[in-house]
Design a protein around this motif. Structure first.
Motif, PDB file in Angstrom:
ATOM      1  N   SER A 326       0.801  -1.223   0.000  1.00 53.22           N
ATOM      2  CA  SER A 326       0.000   0.000   0.000  1.00 53.22           C
ATOM      3  C   SER A 326       0.836   1.276   0.000  1.00 53.22           C
ATOM      4  CB  SER A 326      -0.951   0.007   1.207  1.00 53.22           C
ATOM      5  OG  SER A 326      -0.206  -0.010   2.424  1.00 53.22           O
ATOM      6  N   ASP A 327       2.111   1.184   0.374  1.00 51.41           N
ATOM      7  CA  ASP A 327       2.976   2.359   0.382  1.00 51.41           C
ATOM      8  C   ASP A 327       3.770   2.526  -0.910  1.00 51.41           C
ATOM      9  OD1 ASP A 327       2.315   3.273   2.934  1.00 51.41           O
ATOM     10  OD2 ASP A 327       3.732   1.909   3.893  1.00 51.41           O
ATOM     11  N   PHE A 328       3.600   1.615  -1.854  1.00 50.50           N
ATOM     12  CA  PHE A 328       4.366   1.698  -3.091  1.00 50.50           C
ATOM     13  C   PHE A 328       3.952   2.921  -3.906  1.00 50.50           C
ATOM     14  CE2 PHE A 328       5.151  -3.183  -3.500  1.00 50.50           C
ATOM     15  CZ  PHE A 328       5.880  -3.129  -2.317  1.00 50.50           C
ATOM     16  N   MET A 333       4.872   0.649  -8.045  1.00 55.85           N
ATOM     17  CA  MET A 333       3.483   0.274  -8.267  1.00 55.85           C
ATOM     18  C   MET A 333       3.352  -0.572  -9.533  1.00 55.85           C
ATOM     19  SD  MET A 333       1.680   3.922  -7.318  1.00 55.85           S
ATOM     20  CE  MET A 333       0.004   3.349  -7.578  1.00 55.85           C
ATOM     21  N   ARG A 334       4.018  -0.134 -10.594  1.00 53.94           N
ATOM     22  CA  ARG A 334       3.937  -0.879 -11.854  1.00 53.94           C
ATOM     23  C   ARG A 334       4.570  -2.260 -11.710  1.00 53.94           C
ATOM     24  NH1 ARG A 334       6.187   2.132 -17.042  1.00 53.94           N
ATOM     25  NH2 ARG A 334       8.104   2.027 -15.795  1.00 53.94           N
ATOM     26  N   ARG A 335       5.714  -2.337 -11.032  1.00 51.47           N
ATOM     27  CA  ARG A 335       6.349  -3.635 -10.810  1.00 51.47           C
ATOM     28  C   ARG A 335       5.469  -4.536  -9.961  1.00 51.47           C
ATOM     29  NH1 ARG A 335      11.226  -0.514 -10.240  1.00 51.47           N
ATOM     30  NH2 ARG A 335      10.934  -0.493  -7.975  1.00 51.47           N
ATOM     31  N   SER A 336       4.755  -3.946  -8.993  1.00 56.23           N
ATOM     32  CA  SER A 336       3.881  -4.721  -8.126  1.00 56.23           C
ATOM     33  C   SER A 336       2.746  -5.360  -8.921  1.00 56.23           C
ATOM     34  CB  SER A 336       3.325  -3.832  -7.015  1.00 56.23           C
ATOM     35  OG  SER A 336       2.572  -4.581  -6.089  1.00 56.23           O
ATOM     36  N   ILE A 337       2.185  -4.606  -9.866  1.00 53.25           N
ATOM     37  CA  ILE A 337       1.125  -5.146 -10.720  1.00 53.25           C
ATOM     38  C   ILE A 337       1.659  -6.297 -11.556  1.00 53.25           C
ATOM     39  CG2 ILE A 337      -0.476  -4.634 -12.603  1.00 53.25           C
ATOM     40  CD1 ILE A 337      -0.459  -1.696 -11.622  1.00 53.25           C
ATOM     41  N   LEU A 338       2.837  -6.101 -12.155  1.00 54.62           N
ATOM     42  CA  LEU A 338       3.438  -7.113 -13.019  1.00 54.62           C
ATOM     43  C   LEU A 338       3.787  -8.380 -12.240  1.00 54.62           C
ATOM     44  CD1 LEU A 338       4.662  -8.009 -15.716  1.00 54.62           C
ATOM     45  CD2 LEU A 338       6.761  -6.785 -15.085  1.00 54.62           C
ATOM     46  N   VAL A 339       4.459  -8.214 -11.103  1.00 55.71           N
ATOM     47  CA  VAL A 339       4.840  -9.367 -10.282  1.00 55.71           C
ATOM     48  C   VAL A 339       3.596 -10.095  -9.777  1.00 55.71           C
ATOM     49  CG1 VAL A 339       5.940 -10.065  -8.117  1.00 55.71           C
ATOM     50  CG2 VAL A 339       7.058  -8.400  -9.611  1.00 55.71           C
ATOM     51  N   GLY A 340       2.562  -9.336  -9.403  1.00 58.08           N
ATOM     52  CA  GLY A 340       1.332  -9.947  -8.912  1.00 58.08           C
ATOM     53  C   GLY A 340       0.657 -10.812  -9.963  1.00 58.08           C
ATOM     54  N   GLY A 382      -3.827  -9.151  -5.018  1.00 60.83           N
ATOM     55  CA  GLY A 382      -3.711  -8.067  -4.046  1.00 60.83           C
ATOM     56  C   GLY A 382      -2.506  -7.174  -4.281  1.00 60.83           C
ATOM     57  N   LEU A 383      -1.431  -7.726  -4.851  1.00 62.50           N
ATOM     58  CA  LEU A 383      -0.241  -6.920  -5.141  1.00 62.50           C
ATOM     59  C   LEU A 383      -0.531  -5.822  -6.157  1.00 62.50           C
ATOM     60  CD1 LEU A 383       2.702  -9.498  -5.374  1.00 62.50           C
ATOM     61  CD2 LEU A 383       2.422  -7.675  -3.688  1.00 62.50           C
ATOM     62  N   GLY A 384      -1.490  -6.082  -7.042  1.00 65.17           N
ATOM     63  CA  GLY A 384      -1.723  -5.114  -8.102  1.00 65.17           C
ATOM     64  C   GLY A 384      -3.025  -4.355  -8.061  1.00 65.17           C
ATOM     65  N   TRP A 385      -4.031  -4.862  -7.327  1.00 66.64           N
ATOM     66  CA  TRP A 385      -5.373  -4.306  -7.476  1.00 66.64           C
ATOM     67  C   TRP A 385      -5.461  -2.835  -7.072  1.00 66.64           C
ATOM     68  CZ3 TRP A 385      -9.249  -6.132 -10.188  1.00 66.64           C
ATOM     69  CH2 TRP A 385     -10.496  -5.495 -10.067  1.00 66.64           C
ATOM     70  N   ALA A 386      -4.942  -2.483  -5.914  1.00 65.01           N
ATOM     71  CA  ALA A 386      -5.042  -1.094  -5.460  1.00 65.01           C
ATOM     72  C   ALA A 386      -4.339  -0.149  -6.429  1.00 65.01           C
ATOM     73  CB  ALA A 386      -4.442  -0.950  -4.062  1.00 65.01           C
ATOM     74  N   HIS A 387      -3.234  -0.592  -6.999  1.00 62.14           N
ATOM     75  CA  HIS A 387      -2.497   0.254  -7.934  1.00 62.14           C
ATOM     76  C   HIS A 387      -3.244   0.408  -9.255  1.00 62.14           C
ATOM     77  CE1 HIS A 387       0.426  -0.214  -4.893  1.00 62.14           C
ATOM     78  NE2 HIS A 387       0.841  -1.404  -5.260  1.00 62.14           N
ATOM     79  N   LEU A 388      -3.968  -0.632  -9.663  1.00 62.80           N
ATOM     80  CA  LEU A 388      -4.795  -0.527 -10.864  1.00 62.80           C
ATOM     81  C   LEU A 388      -5.927   0.473 -10.646  1.00 62.80           C
ATOM     82  CD1 LEU A 388      -4.962  -4.318 -11.833  1.00 62.80           C
ATOM     83  CD2 LEU A 388      -3.806  -2.511 -13.124  1.00 62.80           C
TER      84      LEU A 388
END
Length: 479
Positions: A326-328, A333-340, A382-388
């Protein structure tokens, strides 16, 4: 003062500071009503059928609810001029209340269906407003925190809903499961104009895109029929018809002046369309979890209660990941979406090795490995949803923020509905029904998890092309 200029804190508990407490309780309460009622109803429906009949209409309890919730989400963007967002929240709460009351007193399944449709419209309105209010209630530094809070509520509801439903599963006590919601919805409807901001009505048009709404409803109903059809030919044709309706919807949406999604929402050359596509595929892939309890019980001899809690690890994983990331910001944020997305694909694919096999002795190591992967499925999303969600709020034009927020719920519902229906088509066509038994279940599970890893892989490719999220844009006033 704009929220982009407001002093910021990145603590999740800032959502419940004196400044944000009232709004956070209202918005999280709306999500909670939607989430808990979803699981409560799933738990009590067998009791409803035993009490008042209507087994042939069983599937439509969910179908009408989902379809109506999509229409409720669209209503946010096409509501009448002069109807502020906080008063729209009151409308959603009242409709949720009314639908619950109808279900509580329903003498037949047909009346239950009518109540579920009204309830679904209200639920879709409340869930969409949770996203629509983010830009008015919180500074940008808390946007991810708000969606993390929503994920936490869904995770908690996964445990509360079935437990609460279990209290009302005997005889006609199921009616109390609907009645108990009424006072909560009433209080929320009354307090919304006081605790939530009115919001700025910056829409350029408010007319309803009727053609798209008809095609959208038709696609959802067709795909729901497909999930319950007994003949493989009928299932195939219903899926084809549903996909045709979606294709027609996209074509009409591109050419129309009145749209369901914001400008560029259906053109993959536009970043906002790719964000919606990633959301759709992540949710569609995740819905293979609806068959996990069945495979756990029939292939691994896991007791029903334990299998229910194991599949709940999907929601727990989503919630845990949402808190961690949540602090990304920016590239993280983009890496979190991709990794997720990659993690979701790997975990689903690996279930074809761990879960889709005979384990009559209930080997703990094998079940534990499957449980770990099930947790990983939800963790990936969950790694990507909030950032999307943050992407959508940034990419939408100022006059289409409400429409963009409604699009989140619409795409989420479409992904879940299509994923659930296609999973039914796959398992019923690869051995679950014929030859059936444990051998058929193992075959169906193998095909299901191998094929359902593909949407998550596609989501990863889409995520790779997304731009870096931006901050600092003017998003509204906090006055």
């Amino acid at each position: 003062m704009s929220y982009s200029d407001a002093p910021s804190s990145t603590s999740l508990w800032t959502l419940f500071s004196a400044r944000h407490l009232g709004a956070s309780l209202m918005l999280s309460g709306g999500i909670a009503l939607y989430a808990i009622e979803t699981y409560v109803t799933a738990t009590i429906m067998p009791s409803v059928v035993r009490d008042i009949g209507g087994l042939p209409l069983f599937a439509w309890v969910t179908t009408l609810y989902v379809t109506a919730s999509v229409m409720g989400s669209v209503f946010i963007a096409i509501r009448p001029r002069g109807l502020s967002l906080n008063r729209t929240y009151s409308v959603g709460a009242v409709l949720f209340l009314l639908g619950s009351a109808i279900c509580a007193v329903a003498p037949t399944m047909e009346i239950v269906l009518a109540g579920r449709a009204v309830q679904g419209f209200g639920a879709g309105t409340l869930a969409t407003l949770g996203y629509a209010f983010i830009r008015y209630v919180y500074p940008e530094s808390l946007w991810n925190k708000a969606t993390t809070l929503y994920a936490a509520i869904w995770g908690i509801s996964t445990f509360i809903g079935p437990t609460l439903g279990g209290f009302f599963a005997d005889g006609s006590a199921w009616r109390h499961a609907f009645t108990i919601i009424v006072p909560f919805a009433l209080v929320m409807g009354l307090l919304a104009p006081w605790l939530l901001p009115a919001g700025v009505d910056d829409r350029t048009e408010t007319k309803a895109p009727l053609k798209q709404m008809i095609l959208l409803s038709a696609s959802l109903l067709l795909v729901s029929f497909a999930s319950t059809a007994e003949e493989i030919g009928a299932r195939t044709w219903l899926v084809v018809c549903a996909l045709t309706a979606i294709a027609a919807l996209l074509l009409v949406e591109r050419r129309a002046t009145l749209r369901i999604l914001p400008r560029g929402g259906t053109l993959l050359s536009m970043p906002i369309a790719r964000v919606y596509a990633a959301m759709f595929m992540l949710l569609a892939a995740l819905t293979c979890d609806i068959y996990i309890p069945y495979f756990l019980q029939n292939l691994h001899n896991v007791p029903p209660l334990i299998s229910g809690y194991i599949v709940a690890l999907v929601a727990l994983g989503w919630t845990a990941a949402a808190f961690i990331c949540s602090d990304f910001t920016g590239k993280a944020m983009r890496r979190s979406i991709l990794v997720g997305a990659i993690l979701e694909a790997v975990c689903i694919g690996m279930l074809a090795v761990t879960l889709a096999r005979l384990n009559p002795s209930g080997d703990v190591l094998l079940v534990s490995a499957a449980a770990f992967l099930i947790f990983g499925m939800g963790f990936g999303v969950g790694l990507g949803w909030a950032h999307l969600v943050t992407h959508i709020l940034h990419l939408a034009e100022p006059d289409e923020k409400d429409k963009a927020s409604a699009g989140i719920t619409t795409v989420q519902s479409l992904g879940s509905a299509f994923g659930a229906a296609l999973s039914g088509v796959i398992v019923n066509s690869t051995g679950l029904v014929s030859p059936g038994g444990v051998e058929g279940a193992a075959s169906a599970a193998t095909w299901l998890f191998m094929l359902f890893a593909l949407p998550a892989v596609l989501a990863a490719f889409v995520a790779f092309s997304l731009p870096e999220p931006r901050y600092g844009a003017h998003v509204g006033d906090n006055d």
